[in-house]
Scaffold this active site. Structure first.
Site, mmCIF file in Angstrom:
data_model
loop_
_atom_site.group_PDB
_atom_site.id
_atom_site.type_symbol
_atom_site.label_atom_id
_atom_site.label_comp_id
_atom_site.label_asym_id
_atom_site.label_seq_id
_atom_site.Cartn_x
_atom_site.Cartn_y
_atom_site.Cartn_z
ATOM 1 N N HIS A 1 55.196 -25.914 11.408
ATOM 2 C CA HIS A 1 55.307 -27.035 10.281
ATOM 3 C C HIS A 1 56.027 -28.354 11.278
ATOM 4 C CE1 HIS A 1 54.172 -24.914 6.640
ATOM 5 N NE2 HIS A 1 53.273 -25.707 6.992
ATOM 6 N N ARG B 1 40.136 -34.011 10.280
ATOM 7 C CA ARG B 1 40.274 -32.351 10.343
ATOM 8 C C ARG B 1 40.238 -32.135 8.750
ATOM 9 N NH1 ARG B 1 44.298 -33.192 14.895
ATOM 10 N NH2 ARG B 1 43.393 -31.530 16.697
ATOM 11 N N ARG C 1 34.766 -34.261 10.325
ATOM 12 C CA ARG C 1 34.537 -33.056 10.897
ATOM 13 C C ARG C 1 34.494 -31.956 10.060
ATOM 14 N NH1 ARG C 1 38.373 -30.055 15.098
ATOM 15 N NH2 ARG C 1 39.685 -29.480 13.475
ATOM 16 N N GLU D 1 33.621 -28.324 22.528
ATOM 17 C CA GLU D 1 34.843 -27.444 22.746
ATOM 18 C C GLU D 1 34.786 -25.916 23.482
ATOM 19 O OE1 GLU D 1 37.519 -28.057 18.945
ATOM 20 O OE2 GLU D 1 35.293 -27.663 18.253
ATOM 21 N N ASN E 1 41.645 -29.581 23.547
ATOM 22 C CA ASN E 1 42.390 -28.405 23.017
ATOM 23 C C ASN E 1 41.709 -27.095 23.195
ATOM 24 O OD1 ASN E 1 44.085 -30.543 22.139
ATOM 25 N ND2 ASN E 1 43.768 -30.425 20.089
ATOM 26 N N ASP E 2 40.666 -26.927 22.403
ATOM 27 C CA ASP E 2 39.989 -25.855 22.400
ATOM 28 C C ASP E 2 39.078 -25.623 23.942
ATOM 29 O OD1 ASP E 2 40.223 -24.191 20.172
ATOM 30 O OD2 ASP E 2 39.613 -25.625 18.913
ATOM 31 N N ARG F 1 45.608 -21.246 22.919
ATOM 32 C CA ARG F 1 46.113 -22.534 23.023
ATOM 33 C C ARG F 1 47.444 -22.697 22.614
ATOM 34 N NH1 ARG F 1 42.313 -25.767 18.761
ATOM 35 N NH2 ARG F 1 44.312 -27.233 18.427
ATOM 36 N N CYS G 1 38.749 -36.219 21.453
ATOM 37 C CA CYS G 1 39.629 -36.284 20.207
ATOM 38 C C CYS G 1 40.545 -35.232 20.650
ATOM 39 C CB CYS G 1 38.776 -36.243 19.036
ATOM 40 S SG CYS G 1 37.888 -34.401 19.070
HETATM 41 C C1 PEP Z 1 40.553 -29.726 20.013
HETATM 42 O O1 PEP Z 1 40.006 -28.410 19.930
HETATM 43 O O2 PEP Z 1 40.631 -30.430 20.922
HETATM 44 C C2 PEP Z 1 40.386 -30.552 18.705
HETATM 45 C C3 PEP Z 1 40.571 -32.018 18.571
HETATM 46 O O3 PEP Z 1 40.274 -29.771 17.489
HETATM 47 P P1 PEP Z 1 41.283 -28.867 16.737
HETATM 48 O O4 PEP Z 1 42.879 -29.402 17.443
HETATM 49 O O5 PEP Z 1 41.548 -29.243 15.511
HETATM 50 O O6 PEP Z 1 41.081 -27.586 17.007
HETATM 51 MG MG MG Z 2 39.233 -27.562 18.383
#
Ligand code: PEP
Ligand code: MG
Length: 540
Positions: free
Chosen positions: A185, A279, A315, A404, A427-428, A438, A475
Site C-alpha cells: 500500500h 489496469r 487491459r 511480457e 515489469n513482467d 519482480r 507501459c
Molecule cells: C508490466 O508487467 O510491465 C505491466 C505494465 O503490467 P503490471 O505491472 O500490471 O503487471
Molecule cells: Mg504485467
C-alpha cells in the site's frame, strides 16, 4: 562521503531533503495473568472498536478515492467477526488482551503470507492493525509522523494505509522503506500521490535523522550524503510548462505520452494525451464475487468520460500470481507466477473474459474516447489471435496484446499479423526473462531495466513494429525513466505509458534530442555489455 543504497523504485521522481524516521509502535509487553476474562474481553473489544472508528474517520477524510478505499478495507478487517471471535477464544484460554489480539492477527497474517502475491502484500496492513489495537489496549498513543519543521524524506519499515493517508506532500517530499514491495500500500498510495518512493531498501533504517538524502524513485536508488552534482556537460532537464501535451522529439517525431491508471479518479486534475494502461484488475481487487456487467460498464464509462476524443487502452483483468482476485483464486498451483494468470484465466473462466469484453464494448459505445483493448500475459500467436477474434466479435475494433513473456517478444512480428498493436510490459518481461520474482529486493540487479537481455527483447518488439508498420508502446515502469525513454524512442517505440507525475520529465528528455540522436543513443546502449555500461552509453 556519499553512499548509495538500492531498493525497488515504487513511485517515480526524485527529491532531496533531510531524512526523518517514523518512530516504532509500542512494543508488546510481557504477558500478564488474567483474573477477570470478561473484563479483559471488554478491554480488547473496546480497543478494536476504537481502532475501527479511527480508521473509518481517516477513510471519510481521505483526499483520494484510492486512499479511502484502502482504509475502508482496513476498517473492515478490524471489524471482521472472525477477529473478535478469535480474540474471545484466546482470552478464555488465558491470554491477556494485547497478546490475544497479537496472536489472532498473527494467524491471519500467516494465512495471507501463505497465499502469496497481492494478499501477502496486505500482511503489512494486519501488522499495522495489530500495533494500533495493542497500543489502545495498553493506553499508549501510536507514533505520529515526524514534525522536524522542514520538508523531509520519511524513513519507515513500511507505511500503513492509515499513516500514508496523513502524508502531506508539502512536508513529506519522498518516502524510503526497508520493507514493502511494488504492490504494497505504501507503493500504491505513493504512486497515486506522485511521491518519489523507494521500497525494500536495505540499510534505510541505519540512516540517522537529519542526514541529507536524494531519493530516486524511478531507478530505486537512495543517495546518502550531500547530493551528487550532475556532470557539467549534462544540465538538469527542467520540464517546461507544455504548450502541447503531445510527446515529440526535437525534430517533431511524435511519441504519445500516456497515463497508467487503475481507476477514473486517478485522472482528476491530470492533463494527458490519453491512457496507455488501464489496469482493470485494480478496480476489483477486493471483490469477493465477480463484478457484474453493469458494475463494469459504469467503471469503464467513468474513465472514458474523462478522456473525450483521446486514446484509452483498457487491459483485461490481469489476475493471478502477484495480483490474485478473490473471485478468481487458483488454489491448486505450486508456482502461481508460472500458472493460470492474465489471459490464461480464460482457459478456465472464458465467461469472465467475455463479460468484461462486452462491458468494455458497451461503455465504449456511449463515449467519444478512442477505446482500445489489450490482453495481459499473452504467450503465443494463437492466444493473440483468439483474443482478437473475441474482441472484434464484440465490436471492439482496436485490439492489442502485452509483451511480457520472452516467448511472445521473440515472435513479435508474427503476433503483429493478428493484432493492431503491442504494449511491452517491462515489469513482467524482466521477471520472466531473468527468472527473478519482480518483488524481490535481493534480485534487484537482475530486474534492472538496463540489463542488456531486457533491452534486446524490447528492441525485438520495437523493430517488429517498425517492420510491420504497427504501433508498439511500452507501459512497464521503465518507460517513466527519462533516459530510458530516449532509448525506447530510438528503438522505434511509438508510445510510452507511465504514472502521470513522471510524464513532464520524460517529455522534456525527448524534446531535447532529434530522432536520429535517440537512435544513436539506442545503438550505443544496445551494444553495452552490462547495466552500468548501458547507463553510461545513455549519458547517465
Ligand atoms: C508490466 O508487467 O510491465 C505491466 C505494465 O503490467 P503490471 O505491472 O500490471 O503487471
Ligand atoms: Mg504485467
Amino acid at each position: 562521503m556519499v553512499e548509495l543504497l538500492r531498493g525497488l523504485g515504487a513511485s517515480a521522481g526524485t527529491a532531496t531533503a533531510p531524512a526523518y524516521r517514523l518512530a516504532d509502535p509500542p512494543r508488546l509487553p510481557l504477558p500478564r495473568p488474567v483474573s477477570d476474562p470478561d473484563g479483559e474481553l471488554d478491554r480488547a473489544y473496546a480497543a478494536i472498536d476504537g481502532v475501527c472508528a479511527d480508521i473509518g474517520r481517516r477513510a471519510a477524510a481521505a483526499d483520494s478515492p484510492t486512499t479511502a478505499e484502502i482504509l475502508r478495507v482496513q476498517a473492515a478487517l478490524a471489524g471482521d467477526r472472525t477477529l473478535r471471535d478469535g480474540v474471545a477464544v484466546a482470552i478464555r484460554a488465558g491470554h491477556d488482551a494485547p497478546h490475544a489480539v497479537a496472536a489472532v492477527l498473527g494467524e491471519h497474517r500467516s494465512a495471507l503470507l501463505a497465499a502469496g502475491g497481492l494478499l501477502a502484500a496486505r500482511a503489512a496492513d494486519l501488522d499495522d492493525l495489530r500495533d494500533r489495537v495493542v497500543a489502545r489496549c495498553l493506553g499508549l498513543p501510536m507514533p505520529a509522523l515526524p514534525e522536524p519543521g522542514c520538508p523531509y524524506v520519511l524513513i519507515a519499515v513500511d507505511l500503513s494505509p492509515a499513516d500514508a493517508a496523513l502524508l502531506d506532500s508539502a512536508r513529506v517530499l519522498a518516502v524510503v522503506t526497508s520493507a514493502g514491495s511494488f504492490l504494497s500500500h505504501t507503493a500504491i498510495l505513493a504512486r497515486a500521490r506522485g511521491l518519489p518512493t523507494v521500497v525494500a531498501c536495505g540499510g534505510a533504517l541505519d540512516i540517522a535523522d537529519g542526514t541529507m538524502l536524494t531519493v530516486d524513485g524511478t531507478a530505486g536508488r537512495v543517495t546518502v550524503g550531500p547530493a551528487r552534482a550532475r556532470p557539467a556537460d549534462r544540465p538538469p532537464i527542467r520540464p517546461a510548462e507544455p504548450v502541447d501535451l503531445r510527446g515529440q522529439t526535437a525534430d517533431g517525431h511524435p511519441l504519445a505520452l500516456l497515463a497508467n491508471i487503475g481507476c477514473a479518479a486517478e485522472l482528476a486534475g491530470v492533463a494527458v494525451e490519453g491512457v496507455g494502461l488501464f489496469r482493470t484488475e485494480l478496480l476489483f481487487q477486493h471483490h469477493v464475487d465477480a463484478p457484474t456487467m453493469l458494475e463494469q460498464v459504469e467503471a469503464y464509462a467513468d474513465v472514458f468520460a474523462a478522456m473525450p476524443d483521446r486514446q484509452v487502452v483498457v487491459r483485461t483483468l490481469d489476475a493471478g500470481s502477484d495480483k490474485p482476485l478473490p473471485f478468481l483464486r487458483e488454489s491448486d498451483e505450486p508456482n502461481p507466477a508460472l500458472g493460470i494468470r492474465g489471459l490464461r484465466v480464460a482457459r478456465r473462466r472464458q465467461d469472465i473474459l467475455q463479460t468484461q469484453i462486452a462491458a468494455i464494448a458497451a461503455a465504449a459505445r456511449g463515449s467519444t474516447a478512442r477505446v482500445a483493448v489489450m490482453a495481459p500475459m499473452v504467450t503465443t500467436v494463437a492466444e493473440a489471435a483468439q483474443f482478437t477474434a473475441l474482441c472484434r466479435d464484440a465490436g471492439l475494433p482496436t485490439v492489442g496484446v502485452m509483451i511480457e513473456v520472452p516467448a511472445a517478444a521473440v515472435r513479435s512480428v508474427e503476433i503483429l499479423q493478428v493484432v493492431d498493436f503491442l504494449s511491452v510490459g517491462t515489469n513482467d518481461l524482466s521477471q520472466y526473462a531473468f527468472a527473478a520474482d519482480r518483488r524481490s529486493g535481493e534480485l534487484a540487479d537482475l530486474l534492472d531495466p538496463w540489463q542488456p537481455a531486457l533491452l534486446s527483447l524490447i528492441a525485438l518488439s520495437a523493430a517488429a513494429g517498425v517492420a510491420v508498420g504497427r504501433p508498439v508502446g511500452v507501459c512497464g515502469e521503465a518507460a517513466a525513466d527519462p533516459a530510458f525513454a530516449v532509448v525506447l524512442a530510438g528503438m522505434g517505440v511509438t508510445s510510452l505509458s507511465m504514472a502521470p507525475p513522471a510524464i513532464p520529465e520524460v517529455r522534456a528528455a525527448l524534446a531535447a534530442l532529434t530522432l536520429d540522436e535517440c537512435r544513436s543513443v539506442a545503438q550505443r546502449v544496445l551494444a553495452a555489455g552490462d547495466p552500468t555500461a548501458a547507463r553510461a552509453a545513455a549519458g547517465m
